[in-house]
Write an enzyme that holds these catalytic residues in place. Structure first.
Site, PDB file in Angstrom:
ATOM      1  N   ASP A 200      31.431  90.410  67.476  1.00 42.22           N
ATOM      2  CA  ASP A 200      31.487  88.757  68.313  1.00 42.22           C
ATOM      3  C   ASP A 200      32.445  89.196  69.535  1.00 42.22           C
ATOM      4  O   ASP A 200      33.740  89.397  69.554  1.00 42.22           O
ATOM      5  CB  ASP A 200      32.006  87.901  67.636  1.00 42.22           C
ATOM      6  CG  ASP A 200      31.593  86.522  68.105  1.00 42.22           C
ATOM      7  OD1 ASP A 200      31.056  85.633  68.043  1.00 42.22           O
ATOM      8  OD2 ASP A 200      32.901  85.698  68.082  1.00 42.22           O
ATOM      9  N   GLU A 249      37.356 103.152  69.153  1.00 45.47           N
ATOM     10  CA  GLU A 249      38.065 103.392  68.321  1.00 45.47           C
ATOM     11  C   GLU A 249      37.535 102.726  67.214  1.00 45.47           C
ATOM     12  O   GLU A 249      36.743 103.250  65.985  1.00 45.47           O
ATOM     13  CB  GLU A 249      39.530 102.551  68.275  1.00 45.47           C
ATOM     14  CG  GLU A 249      40.430 103.248  68.869  1.00 45.47           C
ATOM     15  CD  GLU A 249      41.706 103.233  68.853  1.00 45.47           C
ATOM     16  OE1 GLU A 249      42.442 102.614  67.230  1.00 45.47           O
ATOM     17  OE2 GLU A 249      42.123 102.064  69.546  1.00 45.47           O
ATOM     18  N   HIS A 326      21.605  81.829  68.520  1.00 46.42           N
ATOM     19  CA  HIS A 326      22.026  80.631  67.904  1.00 46.42           C
ATOM     20  C   HIS A 326      23.167  79.670  68.867  1.00 46.42           C
ATOM     21  O   HIS A 326      23.645  78.974  68.531  1.00 46.42           O
ATOM     22  CB  HIS A 326      23.308  80.784  66.786  1.00 46.42           C
ATOM     23  CG  HIS A 326      24.519  81.606  66.977  1.00 46.42           C
ATOM     24  ND1 HIS A 326      24.211  82.717  67.144  1.00 46.42           N
ATOM     25  CD2 HIS A 326      25.492  81.155  66.501  1.00 46.42           C
ATOM     26  CE1 HIS A 326      25.391  83.348  67.344  1.00 46.42           C
ATOM     27  NE2 HIS A 326      26.240  82.752  66.963  1.00 46.42           N
TER      28      HIS A 326
HETATM   29  C1  GLC Z   1      30.320  83.984  69.565  1.00 48.06           C
HETATM   30  C2  GLC Z   1      29.427  83.159  68.545  1.00 48.06           C
HETATM   31  C3  GLC Z   1      29.933  82.048  69.254  1.00 48.06           C
HETATM   32  C4  GLC Z   1      30.753  81.751  68.152  1.00 48.06           C
HETATM   33  C5  GLC Z   1      31.898  82.502  69.554  1.00 48.06           C
HETATM   34  C6  GLC Z   1      33.526  82.243  68.446  1.00 48.06           C
HETATM   35  O1  GLC Z   1      29.799  83.642  70.808  1.00 48.06           O
HETATM   36  O2  GLC Z   1      28.143  83.641  68.915  1.00 48.06           O
HETATM   37  O3  GLC Z   1      28.859  81.283  67.533  1.00 48.06           O
HETATM   38  O4  GLC Z   1      31.273  79.924  68.404  1.00 48.06           O
HETATM   39  O5  GLC Z   1      31.571  83.747  69.384  1.00 48.06           O
HETATM   40  O6  GLC Z   1      33.419  82.384  67.471  1.00 48.06           O
END
Ligand code: GLC
Length: 532
Positions: A200, A249, A326
């Protein structure tokens, strides 16, 4: 030829809250996913990516983690998870987990310790700064969700940095203990047998060490989103050079195991993406390419971008295209039903790994969520801009019974109103449905060598409103054409014949013979042709 996982795979994103509820509490769960493995198998996907199921206060629906090594009780428990992995693997489906390295929840025990006092050993695990002499935040940095990225902790009179919501404090990856703990998290899940990660927000991992103010963007127009539309140029908080070393890493950790893979989320420029590929071990690492989501839905834009991307990437590296997730409005909502079928066709005929967000395969669309029902932190932090992401997170539509077969109880978000027609069960019986288009395209991608392993060969000529390209593997040649426009077109591509493998409306006969020197492409039609 690249064979096996994770090359040329079809990966299905499950948003667990909204996928399938097994215990009637209105929220999807792990047992619910297990019940749908047959569906995944029938769809033909190679892997699932699970959005976060870790222990979390759910302010950002799991992207705010309290314990990286525990399952949130709303989704089940570790035994359920182990069963899910086992059952998926028995069915030859891999599983990748969401890995959220940039921040934790503000109720994570690490942060509770960190904020307890300035001398706590965990103070430096997060990013703390003194206020300016007048008490204001240390600099002008902004949160991606809107407003200042700094939150004052009154007790210790320092600000902490949060790139996202104020309940998501950023970890300090310059601290070696943070690194060690978070690498341990990766190993924990890999040891459990998961096949990799979707990592993420990787362009937020580091900030400028001088904490300099970000420059003001002279082209910003007030009224747009302060962060996304760049009131400031995010040169000190986004895409810092240290993040590539860190990704390297992380990829090396994956290489300690066999056949593991990581895809990273970074909505960045073409050049940055190429840099990321070339700096990190390609065996275990590919970044997402969001062009099918972010580009204006016009043939010329796609041709120009994808031709250039492919040219600079070269055949050695694999793109990771995605049409929805999402965070993004549903494809049907963005481009309409007919073009959403073309998005599927492109996604599954372009080179590389293809990511499908649950529900796109049946053509779900966004549902308008009443203001008083909105509980998405993005929407709440930047009210009035219509940025809520709940519309694309409504429950999966399984059938035409109550709550679309998602739950026996009122779901956490209202089901989309069209579930009577748009649902997996009825689409399964409709030969021309979205679902059957996806199934057919997935099978083609897997079984046709030119589509699974072929090079991307751009077309020299341009055709108005039509994006076309070849995929070639040895003597096998596929031609793909997508009409982005609502006018039929006659194409004169090459003096050769071909047979139709599939078209976006599923209304041409399999094997229909066509002449590529005078190909009639209907309005909004996409087509895949094998040259003979
Ligand atoms: C990413 C996720 C999103 C989330 C953000 C913070 O963009 O896809 O849903 O709100 O990170 O973690």
């Amino acid at each position: 030829m690249r064979k096996g996982w994770p090359f040329n795979a079809v990966i299905y994103q499950i948003y667990p809250r909204s996928f399938n509820d097994s215990n009637g509490d209105g929220i999807g769960d792990i047992k619910g996913i297990i019940k749908k493995i047959g569906y995944l198998k029938d769809l033909g996907v190679d892997a699932v990516w699970l959005s976060p199921i870790y222990k979390s206060p759910q302010r950002d629906f799991g992207y705010d983690i309290d314990d990286h090594k525990a399952i949130d009780p709303i989704f089940g428990n570790m035994a359920d998870f182990d069963e899910l992995v086992l059952r998926l693997h028995e069915n030859n489906i891999k599983i990748i987990m969401d890995f959220v390295p940039n921040h934790t929840s503000s109720s994570h025990p690490w942060f509770i310790e960190s904020r307890s006092n300035k001398t706590n050993p965990k103070r430096d695990w997060y990013v703390w700064r003194d206020p300016k002499p007048n008490g204001e935040p240390p600099n002008n940095w902004m949160s991606a969700f809107g407003g200042s990225a700094w939150k004052l902790d009154k007790e210790t009179n320092q600000y902490f940095y949060h790139a996202f919501d104020e309940h998501q404090p950023d970890l300090n990856w310059n601290n070696p203990e943070v690194k060690k703990e978070m690498f341990g998290v990766m190993r924990f899940w890999l040891d459990k047998g998961v096949d990799g990660f979707r990592t993420d927000a990787v362009d937020y991992l580091f900030e400028d060490k001088g904490f300099k103010d970000e420059p003001i963007n002279p082209n910003y127009r007030p009224g747009f989103h302060q962060y996304t539309d760049q009131e400031l140029l995010h040169i000190y908080t986004n895409g810092q050079k240290e993040s590539i070393d860190l990704l390297r890493e992380m990829a090396n950790i994956l290489r300690e195991y066999e056949d593991k893979f990581m895809v990273t989320e970074a909505a960045t420029t073409l050049s940055e993406l190429i840099k990321m590929y070339k700096a990190v071990d390609w065996h275990s690492y590919h970044p997402f390419n969001f062009s099918l989501i972010n580009l204006p839905w016009l043939a010329a834009h796609h041709k120009e971008y994808i031709d250039e991307y492919e040219k600079r990437l070269g055949p050695h590296y694999l793109p990771c295209y995605v049409t929805g997730n999402h965070d993004q409005p549903r494809v049907v909502t963005r481009v309409g039903k007919k073009q959403a079928r073309n998005a599927a066709l492109l996604l599954l005929t372009l080179r590389g790994n293809a990511f499908i967000y649950n529900g796109e395969e049946i053509g779900m669309r966004n549902r308008k969520i009443p203001k008083d029902k909105s509980n998405d932190t993005y929407d709440l932090s930047s009210p009035g801009l219509g940025l809520g992401r709940n519309g694309q997170r409504t429950p999966m539509q399984w059938n035409d019974t109550n709550n679309a077969g998602f739950s026996t109880n009122e779901p956490w978000l209202p089901v989309s109103l069209n579930y009577g027609k748009v649902n997996a069960e009825s689409e399964n019986n409709d030969p021309k449905s979205f679902l059957n288009l996806y199934k057919k395209l997935i099978r083609l991608k897997k079984n046709n060598l030119a589509l699974s392993n072929g090079d991307y060969v751009p077309l020299k000529i341009t055709v108005r409103n039509v994006f076309c390209f070849f995929r070639e593997y040895q003597d096998k040649k596929i031609f793909v054409a997508v009409n982005f426009g609502s006018k039929a077109r006659n194409l004169n591509i090459v003096n050769k014949k071909g047979k139709v493998l599939v078209n976006s409306f599923l209304n041409r006969k399999d094997g229909e013979l066509v002449d590529l020197s005078r190909l009639y492409l209907k309005a909004d039609e996409g087509i895949v042709i094998e040259l003979i």
